[in-house]
Design a protein around this motif. Structure first.
Motif, short mmCIF file in Angstrom:
data_model
loop_
_atom_site.label_atom_id
_atom_site.label_comp_id
_atom_site.label_asym_id
_atom_site.label_seq_id
_atom_site.Cartn_x
_atom_site.Cartn_y
_atom_site.Cartn_z
N GLU A 127 2.22 -11.41 3.95
CA GLU A 127 0.80 -11.01 3.94
C GLU A 127 0.68 -9.50 3.96
OE1 GLU A 127 -0.78 -12.96 7.33
OE2 GLU A 127 -1.02 -14.92 6.34
N HIS A 128 1.53 -8.83 4.76
CA HIS A 128 1.50 -7.36 4.82
C HIS A 128 1.92 -6.75 3.48
CE1 HIS A 128 1.53 -3.48 6.81
NE2 HIS A 128 2.72 -3.23 6.25
N CYS A 129 2.94 -7.36 2.85
CA CYS A 129 3.40 -6.86 1.54
C CYS A 129 2.30 -6.99 0.48
CB CYS A 129 4.65 -7.62 1.10
SG CYS A 129 6.17 -7.09 1.93
N GLU A 130 1.63 -8.14 0.52
CA GLU A 130 0.56 -8.36 -0.45
C GLU A 130 -0.57 -7.35 -0.26
OE1 GLU A 130 0.38 -10.40 -3.15
OE2 GLU A 130 2.52 -10.64 -2.66
N LEU A 131 -0.83 -7.04 1.04
CA LEU A 131 -1.87 -6.05 1.33
C LEU A 131 -1.44 -4.67 0.82
CD1 LEU A 131 -4.53 -5.28 2.69
CD2 LEU A 131 -3.25 -4.95 4.83
N SER A 132 -0.17 -4.31 1.07
CA SER A 132 0.36 -3.01 0.59
C SER A 132 0.31 -2.95 -0.92
CB SER A 132 1.80 -2.81 1.07
OG SER A 132 1.86 -2.77 2.48
N LYS A 133 0.67 -4.06 -1.57
CA LYS A 133 0.67 -4.13 -3.03
C LYS A 133 -0.75 -3.94 -3.58
CE LYS A 133 1.98 -7.18 -6.85
NZ LYS A 133 2.53 -8.51 -7.21
N SER A 134 -1.69 -4.63 -2.95
CA SER A 134 -3.09 -4.51 -3.40
C SER A 134 -3.59 -3.08 -3.24
CB SER A 134 -3.99 -5.46 -2.60
OG SER A 134 -3.60 -6.79 -2.79
N GLN A 135 -3.18 -2.44 -2.13
CA GLN A 135 -3.63 -1.08 -1.85
C GLN A 135 -3.04 -0.08 -2.83
OE1 GLN A 135 -2.55 -0.67 2.30
NE2 GLN A 135 -4.62 -1.28 3.02
N ASN A 157 0.98 10.41 -2.94
CA ASN A 157 1.81 10.24 -1.73
C ASN A 157 1.55 8.89 -1.05
OD1 ASN A 157 3.05 12.73 -2.01
ND2 ASN A 157 1.52 13.80 -0.73
N ASN A 158 0.27 8.54 -0.99
CA ASN A 158 -0.09 7.25 -0.39
C ASN A 158 0.44 6.09 -1.21
OD1 ASN A 158 -1.45 8.30 1.83
ND2 ASN A 158 -3.40 8.44 0.71
N VAL A 159 0.38 6.25 -2.54
CA VAL A 159 0.92 5.20 -3.43
C VAL A 159 2.43 5.01 -3.17
CG1 VAL A 159 1.46 4.60 -5.82
CG2 VAL A 159 -0.83 5.40 -5.22
N GLU A 160 3.13 6.17 -3.11
CA GLU A 160 4.59 6.10 -2.88
C GLU A 160 4.90 5.48 -1.51
OE1 GLU A 160 6.86 6.71 -5.09
OE2 GLU A 160 5.30 7.23 -6.55
N ARG A 161 4.10 5.86 -0.51
CA ARG A 161 4.31 5.32 0.83
C ARG A 161 4.09 3.81 0.84
NH1 ARG A 161 0.83 3.87 4.45
NH2 ARG A 161 -0.91 4.96 3.42
N LEU A 162 3.01 3.36 0.17
CA LEU A 162 2.72 1.92 0.13
C LEU A 162 3.77 1.15 -0.67
CD1 LEU A 162 -1.15 2.12 -0.39
CD2 LEU A 162 0.03 1.20 1.63
N LYS A 163 4.25 1.79 -1.77
CA LYS A 163 5.32 1.15 -2.55
C LYS A 163 6.59 1.00 -1.71
CE LYS A 163 4.13 2.34 -7.34
NZ LYS A 163 4.59 3.08 -8.55
N ASP A 164 6.86 2.07 -0.92
CA ASP A 164 8.04 2.02 -0.06
C ASP A 164 7.89 0.94 1.02
OD1 ASP A 164 10.61 3.27 0.79
OD2 ASP A 164 9.46 3.63 2.63
N GLU A 165 6.67 0.85 1.59
CA GLU A 165 6.41 -0.20 2.57
C GLU A 165 6.59 -1.58 1.95
OE1 GLU A 165 2.62 0.09 4.41
OE2 GLU A 165 3.05 2.01 5.40
N TYR A 166 6.10 -1.73 0.72
CA TYR A 166 6.21 -3.01 0.02
C TYR A 166 7.67 -3.37 -0.24
CZ TYR A 166 5.79 -6.52 -3.64
OH TYR A 166 5.92 -7.67 -4.39
N THR A 167 8.42 -2.34 -0.73
CA THR A 167 9.84 -2.57 -1.03
C THR A 167 10.63 -2.95 0.23
OG1 THR A 167 9.74 -0.99 -2.87
CG2 THR A 167 11.92 -1.54 -1.99
N GLN A 168 10.39 -2.17 1.30
CA GLN A 168 11.09 -2.45 2.57
C GLN A 168 10.67 -3.81 3.12
OE1 GLN A 168 13.55 -0.64 3.83
NE2 GLN A 168 13.31 0.69 2.04
#
Length: 284
Positions: A127-135, A157-168
């Motif tokens: 659910e958190h990944c899907e939220l990060s992906k949507s963001q 920067n926010n996009v990269e951070r969210l992508k990194d969160e999604y990947t992790q």
């Protein structure tokens, strides 16, 4: 009943005052007591009858029965101890089996609970990944529309951070799914162990109980044999006691010696014989 008591009751009977049924019942009860006394006389005196010709055969038969009974009782004791030991082992095996099955079942339940917790964690991570992906998708769309370099840089920067969160997050989900798979394998292995353990212990307990059953049958067999010997001994005691009490006026010094050693019980037998005769006379 004394002689005087009998005379009084005889006179009452002559004038119609007599309960014949009561006298008949009393006579029957006294006969039973007389039988017991004769048996006791035989039991008390049999060891002194070896030299009495008419009782010698009974003496040697009792010697044989006592010897046989002694051997049976020794074997009976051994079998009872063996049966107690087998019963204890069967009970211990059953208790140990129940404890072990409880332990394995507890372990299985813990593993199942662990899988539930891991799956809940996976669901939360997804659910958190899907939220990060949507963001980051939404920010990426906004990034294309903005002309402000400073805002574009911050958005990037926010996009990269969210992508990194999604990947992790996806990596973490992968690791969690691997742990679930490993845990599920442990559950399967535990279930097999529990099934095999139940089968093995069921066979062991069944074998142990079969031994207990066979041993218990042996105990019953020996008890029956000993009981049979006791009955045979009582019958011989009765024969000896009856002969001695019937031959109370014998001139045989050996019989006289035996009777003198049992004067008290002979007196009781004499009294019972007289009472039985009186009551039977009044009961007819």
């Amino acid at each position: 009943m004394t002689s005087i008591g009998f005379i009084v009751r005889k006179l009452l009977k002559s004038v119609g005052v007599c309960n014949k049924q009561n006298h008949y019942i009393t006579a029957s009860r006294l006969v039973y007591l007389l039988t017991e006394k004769k048996e006791t006389l035989g039991c008390n005196s049999w060891e002194d009858t070896r030299e009495i010709l008419q009782l010698s055969e009974n003496y040697w038969e009792l010697k044989r029965l006592f010897n046989e009974q002694e051997n049976l009782e020794i074997e009976d004791k051994r079998i009872r101890e063996q049966n107690d030991d087998l019963t204890h082992k069967a009970d211990s095996l059953t208790a140990k089996s129940e404890t072990s099955m409880t332990s394995i079942s507890t372990e299985k339940n813990k593993l199942i609970q662990k899988s539930i917790e891991l799956n809940n964690e996976i669901k939360s991570k997804e659910e958190h990944c899907e939220l990060s992906k949507s963001q980051f998708i939404a920010l990426s769309v906004n990034l294309k529309k903005t002309d402000n370099n400073e805002e574009a840089s911050e958005t990037q920067n926010n996009v990269e951070r969210l992508k990194d969160e999604y990947t992790q997050g996806r990596k973490k989900i992968g690791m969690l799914k691997l742990r679930v798979k490993e845990n599920d394998l442990k559950i399967e292995r535990t279930e097999r162990n529990l099934k095999n353990f139940k089968s093995d212990t069921r066979n062991q307990i069944s074998e142990a109980m079969n031994k207990v059953t066979k041993s218990a049958k042996l105990v019953a067999t020996y008890s029956a044999k000993i009981g049979s010997i006791e009955t045979a001994k009582k019958e011989i005691y009765m024969k000896i006691g009856s002969y001695l009490s019937d031959d109370k006026n014998s001139n045989n010094p050996q019989i006289i010696k035996v009777l003198n050693k049992n004067k008290l019980i002979m007196s009781k037998i004499k009294g019972l014989n007289k009472s039985i005769m009186f009551h039977r006379s009044l009961g007819t």
